[in-house]
Design an enzyme around this catalytic site. Sequence first.
Site, PDB file in Angstrom:
ATOM      1  N   LEU A 142       0.871  -1.166   0.000  1.00 32.61           N
ATOM      2  CA  LEU A 142       0.000   0.000   0.000  1.00 32.61           C
ATOM      3  C   LEU A 142       0.913   1.221   0.000  1.00 32.61           C
ATOM      4  O   LEU A 142       1.959   1.220   0.657  1.00 32.61           O
ATOM      5  CB  LEU A 142      -0.883   0.039   1.253  1.00 32.61           C
ATOM      6  CG  LEU A 142      -2.022  -0.988   1.379  1.00 32.61           C
ATOM      7  CD1 LEU A 142      -2.745  -0.798   2.712  1.00 32.61           C
ATOM      8  CD2 LEU A 142      -3.000  -0.903   0.223  1.00 32.61           C
ATOM      9  N   ASP A 143       0.528   2.270  -0.719  1.00 34.91           N
ATOM     10  CA  ASP A 143       1.295   3.512  -0.692  1.00 34.91           C
ATOM     11  C   ASP A 143       1.439   3.999   0.742  1.00 34.91           C
ATOM     12  O   ASP A 143       0.568   3.740   1.584  1.00 34.91           O
ATOM     13  CB  ASP A 143       0.592   4.608  -1.506  1.00 34.91           C
ATOM     14  CG  ASP A 143       0.615   4.331  -3.008  1.00 34.91           C
ATOM     15  OD1 ASP A 143       1.467   3.540  -3.446  1.00 34.91           O
ATOM     16  OD2 ASP A 143      -0.225   4.908  -3.719  1.00 34.91           O
ATOM     17  N   LYS A 144       2.500   4.736   1.004  1.00 37.72           N
ATOM     18  CA  LYS A 144       2.755   5.264   2.347  1.00 37.72           C
ATOM     19  C   LYS A 144       1.525   5.978   2.920  1.00 37.72           C
ATOM     20  O   LYS A 144       1.169   5.790   4.081  1.00 37.72           O
ATOM     21  CB  LYS A 144       3.943   6.238   2.293  1.00 37.72           C
ATOM     22  CG  LYS A 144       4.274   6.865   3.647  1.00 37.72           C
ATOM     23  CD  LYS A 144       5.400   7.894   3.519  1.00 37.72           C
ATOM     24  CE  LYS A 144       5.657   8.561   4.861  1.00 37.72           C
ATOM     25  NZ  LYS A 144       6.688   9.612   4.775  1.00 37.72           N
ATOM     26  N   ARG A 243      -5.818   6.249  -8.030  1.00 34.55           N
ATOM     27  CA  ARG A 243      -5.451   7.663  -8.055  1.00 34.55           C
ATOM     28  C   ARG A 243      -5.540   8.232  -9.474  1.00 34.55           C
ATOM     29  O   ARG A 243      -6.076   9.331  -9.681  1.00 34.55           O
ATOM     30  CB  ARG A 243      -4.043   7.833  -7.467  1.00 34.55           C
ATOM     31  CG  ARG A 243      -3.985   7.425  -6.003  1.00 34.55           C
ATOM     32  CD  ARG A 243      -2.563   7.259  -5.489  1.00 34.55           C
ATOM     33  NE  ARG A 243      -1.847   8.518  -5.449  1.00 34.55           N
ATOM     34  CZ  ARG A 243      -0.594   8.642  -5.046  1.00 34.55           C
ATOM     35  NH1 ARG A 243       0.077   7.574  -4.634  1.00 34.55           N
ATOM     36  NH2 ARG A 243      -0.005   9.815  -5.037  1.00 34.55           N
TER      37      ARG A 243
END
Length: 302
Positions: A142-144, A243
Amino acid sequence: MSKKQQRANKKQEHSLIYIVKEQTELLPFLLEMMRNRSRNSVKSILTRGQVTIDDHIETKHNYSLHPGQTVTILKNKSAIKENALIGMSILFEDADIIVINKDAGLLSIATEKEKNQTAHHQLMEYVRLENPANRIFVVHRLDKDTSGVMVFAKSEKIKRILQNNWKSMVKERTYVALVEGEVTKTQGYISSWLKESKTHLMYSSQTKNDGLHAITHYKSIQTNKEFSLLEVQLETGRKNQIRVHMQDLGHPVVGDKKYGAKKKAIGRLGLHAKVLAFKHPSTDQPLLFKADVPKSFVNKSK
């Protein structure tokens, strides 16, 4: 009492919890709340990721606090060692896998700049408390700045089973996205071919086979003139897919400046991995894990 409850209780014992009463910045607030500590000590607590605001880790000294927000501080180094985990909680653990709920602000894996303050590193330290030979393997990321459900493997074999059969084993992967503007369609989907620019920015192409095919389904949960809360399901799992597709929809994810967002309304990225359902890699048993939707997402889209 379950292991999960014991861990939660232990974490509470070692945490200081404050409700913000008036508008201020984070560092002055912490200095006021922790008067017995030096300025440098408070700064280092911030830098180590020991401060959580509502539902995300915050390290910026000048972060704006607003009345009603909850600030949680993990007390000290010994508390960190005892709790072992900062910025996440364990939802499930057995001999093969660990499933966590990751906070926004915590890296999944190491980068050139940060090696230790990651979910992977902390879980590695955690399993080695039981046996120094134990290891943890990354299955997906998962992205930060994305929060929510993640699964890690406890062996190379289990990691390979999950990664090689991810598409057939994962039965549901649902996100919630807080996006800018009022989404008037109650549901829909976006289909495109995703490509990566030289500056590592993902973008959509409508030309067939010009990149990796990506399909995102969305459904409106609640909306107002400024923000919409969407339930998002991935038919494919491409880099930055949600996104990019929200930008394509004309409603970028809140806080996502990289992909067109104008507002940073909640101090974090408005993306959360809410549900992950998959077959257990050893037993084939169906598993389903949920992470509650962050309150800031719900409040902004009311």
